[in-house]
Motif scaffolding. Structure first.
Motif: not given
Length: 87
Positions: A1-23
């Motif tokens: 469960m702990d590894a799954w949460l880390k992947w989820l946080i990493a994916a959320a960070c990537c989405v935020v960075i990508a959206l910032g780049g698009v903006y």
């Protein structure tokens, strides 16, 4: 469960960075388009000033017509320049 949460946080960070780049890219493109429009409008205004002084030049007449069609100059603006109203 702990590894799954880390992947989820990493994916959320990537989405935020990508959206910032698009903006950032969209803001940059809007600035570039505004600059290009202003430059083309300046050229059209200079052509209109030249045409006012020399109305025989048919090349300038065609350029002014293109400027109006492309939206760099308003038809009313051209008419006001070519037919000034004196009080």
């Amino acid at each position: 469960m702990d590894a799954w949460l880390k992947w989820l946080i990493a994916a959320a960070c990537c989405v935020v960075i990508a959206l910032g780049g698009v903006y950032a890219v969209s803001v940059f493109n809007q600035k570039m388009e505004a600059d290009a429009f202003a430059e083309k409008r300046a050229v059209c205004t200079a052509d209109l000033d030249q045409f006012y002084a020399n109305r025989v030049n048919t090349d300038l007449a065609a350029k002014i017509d293109n400027c109006v069609v492309l939206g760099y100059l308003a038809k009313d603006e051209v008419d006001a320049k070519l037919n000034p109203q004196f009080d």
